[in-house]
Design a protein around this motif. Structure first.
Motif, PDB file in Angstrom:
ATOM      1  N   ASP A  78      36.202  28.461  31.389  1.00 51.74           N
ATOM      2  CA  ASP A  78      36.981  28.481  32.616  1.00 51.74           C
ATOM      3  C   ASP A  78      36.501  27.446  33.628  1.00 51.74           C
ATOM      4  O   ASP A  78      36.988  27.407  34.759  1.00 51.74           O
ATOM      5  CB  ASP A  78      36.954  29.873  33.249  1.00 51.74           C
ATOM      6  N   THR A 107      42.159  39.002  32.612  1.00 54.18           N
ATOM      7  CA  THR A 107      42.316  37.787  33.402  1.00 54.18           C
ATOM      8  C   THR A 107      41.105  37.588  34.297  1.00 54.18           C
ATOM      9  O   THR A 107      40.471  38.552  34.727  1.00 54.18           O
ATOM     10  CB  THR A 107      43.580  37.836  34.276  1.00 54.18           C
ATOM     11  N   ASP A 108      40.780  36.303  34.579  1.00 56.32           N
ATOM     12  CA  ASP A 108      39.650  36.019  35.460  1.00 56.32           C
ATOM     13  C   ASP A 108      40.110  36.005  36.911  1.00 56.32           C
ATOM     14  O   ASP A 108      41.257  36.331  37.225  1.00 56.32           O
ATOM     15  CB  ASP A 108      38.971  34.704  35.065  1.00 56.32           C
ATOM     16  N   ARG A 155      40.829  33.645  38.796  1.00 54.65           N
ATOM     17  CA  ARG A 155      41.891  32.675  39.064  1.00 54.65           C
ATOM     18  C   ARG A 155      43.232  33.123  38.503  1.00 54.65           C
ATOM     19  O   ARG A 155      44.235  32.425  38.659  1.00 54.65           O
ATOM     20  CB  ARG A 155      41.535  31.313  38.468  1.00 54.65           C
ATOM     21  N   GLU A 180      43.789  33.444  35.290  1.00 54.65           N
ATOM     22  CA  GLU A 180      43.944  32.895  33.951  1.00 54.65           C
ATOM     23  C   GLU A 180      43.638  33.971  32.908  1.00 54.65           C
ATOM     24  O   GLU A 180      42.667  34.718  33.030  1.00 54.65           O
ATOM     25  CB  GLU A 180      42.996  31.709  33.742  1.00 54.65           C
ATOM     26  N   VAL A 216      42.046  35.274  29.800  1.00 54.47           N
ATOM     27  CA  VAL A 216      40.873  34.879  29.013  1.00 54.47           C
ATOM     28  C   VAL A 216      40.707  35.743  27.765  1.00 54.47           C
ATOM     29  O   VAL A 216      39.827  35.480  26.945  1.00 54.47           O
ATOM     30  CB  VAL A 216      39.589  34.951  29.873  1.00 54.47           C
ATOM     31  N   TYR A 269      36.572  40.566  36.317  1.00 55.19           N
ATOM     32  CA  TYR A 269      37.861  40.386  35.652  1.00 55.19           C
ATOM     33  C   TYR A 269      38.843  41.470  36.093  1.00 55.19           C
ATOM     34  O   TYR A 269      38.450  42.495  36.649  1.00 55.19           O
ATOM     35  CB  TYR A 269      37.700  40.475  34.124  1.00 55.19           C
TER      36      TYR A 269
END
Length: 288
Positions: A46, A142-143, A145, A147, A149, A170
């Motif tokens: 990431d 999701t992280d 941001r 995104e 993962v 997360y």
């Protein structure tokens, strides 16, 4: 910038590498070195830095030539006295190790390394209250941001596993048919290993009976549900016993409209589980 594919533990990692004549990673310039040098940044997939990563440079005979650790920003620098081909090994807690071939020349070389998490997030998805394992549920990680993962689908026993997880914060989201989605914030420890079970509550069910004058059940009556904006959310018809069922309803207040002469309307609040709501029409079934 060039790329090298590094295979380790059955996975392929991409390593970005480019020769630089100016400043290399960590703010080191060519004048800082007596001989060739390697510098760059160790990071996660990431883009976040990996501090404390251990970098070991070995020659073709397997002898250690140099060793260094990445700084708080992931930057590292290794001084190499002799030119030639080497293997750079990188390892960090909570990550899968990586190795890449490097060729050291008279100029500093910039080499960024990406490490993949070695941890895993696992658990069981069950129904709330009854604790029945849910198969076919989708779990997404999701992280910060936003995104994605990691993702997994539960098996017959309701278990899920997300591989390649590293420490951090997360959002874990679980979705399944006829169930309300669940979102949870998780903190994965430095080990990268965490078990977290999930409970999903069933979507609400509205059920009842349409009654005509005289207390007789009214079959084949169209029952419609309107949300707060007046939009039709769902419809159902009563069966031969005058019963109707509407499933998969989000929580909220609805207007129930039953076809009749005139139509009959009423308000019902759905807050989860099964809600009973009978409809009383102003006519006899034979009058329509």
């Amino acid at each position: 910038m060039g790329h090298a594919a590094v295979e380790q533990n059955g996975r392929v990692y991409r390593v970005d590498a480019s020769a630089q004549t100016g400043v290399s990673a960590g703010g080191l310039s060519a004048s800082d070195f007596d001989g060739g040098a390697l510098g760059g940044r160790v990071q996660r997939e990431d883009g976040r830095p990996v501090p404390g990563a251990v970098l070991t440079l070995i020659d073709q005979a397997g002898r250690q030539v140099a060793r260094a650790s990445s700084a708080a920003d992931g930057g590292y620098a290794i001084t190499v006295r002799e030119r030639g081909g080497y293997v750079l090994i990188v390892s960090a807690i909570g990550h899968q190790p990586a190795a890449v071939n490097v060729s050291v020349g008279p100029r500093p070389q910039h080499l960024d390394l990406t490490l993949v998490g070695s941890g895993e997030l696992s658990g069981v998805v069950r129904t709330a209250g009854h604790g029945v394992p849910l198969s076919g549920a989708t779990v997404t990680l999701t992280d910060l941001r936003g995104e994605v993962v990691g993702a997994a689908v539960t098996g017959g026993d309701g278990t899920y596993v997300c591989h390649g997880v590293v420490s951090g914060v997360y959002t874990l989201v679980a979705v399944a048919e006829h169930m309300r989605p669940s979102a949870t914030t998780l903190t994965v420890p430095d080990s990268g290993v965490l078990r977290h079970d999930i409970e999903l509550a069933a979507m609400a069910v509205l059920a009842g009976t349409a009654w005509a004058d005289g207390g007789r059940a009214a079959p084949d009556v169209l029952v419609s549900l309107l949300d707060a904006a007046g939009e039709v959310t769902a419809t159902a018809r009563t069966d031969e016993n005058g019963c109707y069922v509407v499933t998969d309803l989000p929580e909220g207040q609805y207007t129930v409209v039953a076809r009749g002469y005139p139509p009959v309307t009423g308000q019902v609040t759905v807050s989860g589980g099964e809600v009973a709501y009978d409809v009383r029409l102003g006519y006899e079934p034979g009058d329509r």
